[in-house]
Design a protein around this motif. Structure first.
Motif, PDB file in Angstrom:
ATOM      1  N   GLY A 115       0.811  -1.213   0.000  1.00 29.89           N
ATOM      2  CA  GLY A 115       0.000   0.000   0.000  1.00 29.89           C
ATOM      3  C   GLY A 115       0.838   1.254   0.000  1.00 29.89           C
ATOM      4  N   SER A 129       2.259   5.031   1.367  1.00 32.54           N
ATOM      5  CA  SER A 129       2.769   5.603   2.610  1.00 32.54           C
ATOM      6  C   SER A 129       2.988   7.099   2.398  1.00 32.54           C
ATOM      7  CB  SER A 129       4.078   4.930   3.022  1.00 32.54           C
ATOM      8  OG  SER A 129       4.633   5.553   4.162  1.00 32.54           O
ATOM      9  N   TRP A 177       2.438   7.666   7.725  1.00 32.35           N
ATOM     10  CA  TRP A 177       1.192   6.898   7.731  1.00 32.35           C
ATOM     11  C   TRP A 177       1.301   5.810   6.674  1.00 32.35           C
ATOM     12  CZ3 TRP A 177      -2.423   6.251   3.741  1.00 32.35           C
ATOM     13  CH2 TRP A 177      -3.582   5.539   4.111  1.00 32.35           C
ATOM     14  N   ASP A 209      -0.794   2.558   4.664  1.00 36.28           N
ATOM     15  CA  ASP A 209      -2.031   1.854   4.326  1.00 36.28           C
ATOM     16  C   ASP A 209      -1.732   0.354   4.383  1.00 36.28           C
ATOM     17  OD1 ASP A 209      -4.470   1.012   3.372  1.00 36.28           O
ATOM     18  OD2 ASP A 209      -3.978   1.405   1.268  1.00 36.28           O
ATOM     19  N   ASP A 256      -3.501  -3.336   5.125  1.00 39.97           N
ATOM     20  CA  ASP A 256      -4.663  -4.214   5.313  1.00 39.97           C
ATOM     21  C   ASP A 256      -4.220  -5.643   5.030  1.00 39.97           C
ATOM     22  OD1 ASP A 256      -6.400  -1.980   5.710  1.00 39.97           O
ATOM     23  OD2 ASP A 256      -6.454  -1.707   3.542  1.00 39.97           O
ATOM     24  N   ASP A 284      -7.529  -4.253   9.484  1.00 32.71           N
ATOM     25  CA  ASP A 284      -7.267  -2.897   8.984  1.00 32.71           C
ATOM     26  C   ASP A 284      -6.344  -2.207   9.983  1.00 32.71           C
ATOM     27  OD1 ASP A 284      -9.052  -3.251   6.804  1.00 32.71           O
ATOM     28  OD2 ASP A 284     -10.736  -2.805   8.143  1.00 32.71           O
ATOM     29  N   ASP A 320      -3.441   0.197   9.270  1.00 34.67           N
ATOM     30  CA  ASP A 320      -3.256   1.615   8.920  1.00 34.67           C
ATOM     31  C   ASP A 320      -2.567   2.426  10.014  1.00 34.67           C
ATOM     32  OD1 ASP A 320      -4.575   0.892   6.630  1.00 34.67           O
ATOM     33  OD2 ASP A 320      -6.455   1.885   7.139  1.00 34.67           O
TER      34      ASP A 320
END
Length: 201
Positions: A146, A148, A169, A171, A173, A187, A189
């Motif tokens: 994902g 970042s 941050w 992502d 999952d 999830d 995150d």
């Protein structure tokens, strides 16, 4: 936690606008060593019909960045394995899992002539889960891919050395299986709050 990232980004931009220009040069390398506090969001999805909770952890982190142009760098983030305990329904011990979060980012460092040097970045994260352990059975988490995002601020303590505070941050999952059966998606995150020493070569 989103407010922390927004506040740090705004502060970085204000410092950059207020200060004269100083370029980070093409061809420079930096290496960073520090600690990172990884804090998953509060709602981690539903597993086997129960609300899941993934706890936080703090581990050493490492960065290497190469400046492909003045002020523009490609950075790799690595760490020692993070370990998280997972609970279901607020009290059921669902087990624990370790992961590694290698992340490749493109960072823009705002040019300033002051000791404060802010930057922002975006990239891709590949989270590798392993050493899953659960009293409920054979637990397995799929790896995750994902985006970042990050914002950071360096304070120069010497000509080539800086103390860095940054917030990232991710992502993340992950599909979860128990004894080979799908039980839901975690999830995660998380935010990563890092404090490092960074040296330029």
């Amino acid at each position: 936690m989103m407010n922390k990232l927004a506040s740090l980004t705004l502060s970085a931009a204000l410092v950059a606008v207020a200060a004269p220009v100083f370029a980070q040069s093409q061809g420079d390398w930096t290496v960073g060593v520090g600690v990172g506090y990884l804090d998953p969001k509060s709602d981690n999805g539903s597993l086997a019909g129960f609300d899941a909770d993934v706890d936080s952890d703090t581990r050493p982190i490492f960065t290497v960045e190469y400046f492909v142009q003045d002020n523009l760098g490609i950075e790799l983030l690595a760490s020692t394995p993070y370990k998280h305990d997972v609970t279901l329904g607020g009290s059921v011990d669902a087990g624990s899992v370790k992961h590694l979060p290698p992340t490749l980012s493109l960072n823009y460092h705002f040019p300033t002539s002051s000791a404060w040097k802010p930057y922002v970045g975006a990239g891709l994260n590949y989270t590798i889960f392993f050493d899953e352990d659960s009293p409920l059975g054979d637990l397995e988490l799929d790896n995750s891919f994902g985006v970042s995002l990050q914002a950071g601020l360096d304070y120069m303590v010497s000509e080539k050395g800086a103390v860095r505070l940054n917030v990232r941050w991710f992502d993340i999952d992950s599909d979860v299986k128990l004894d080979g059966n799908d039980i839901g998606t975690a999830d995660i995150d998380p935010f990563l709050i890092g404090l490092s020493y960074v040296h330029r070569f």
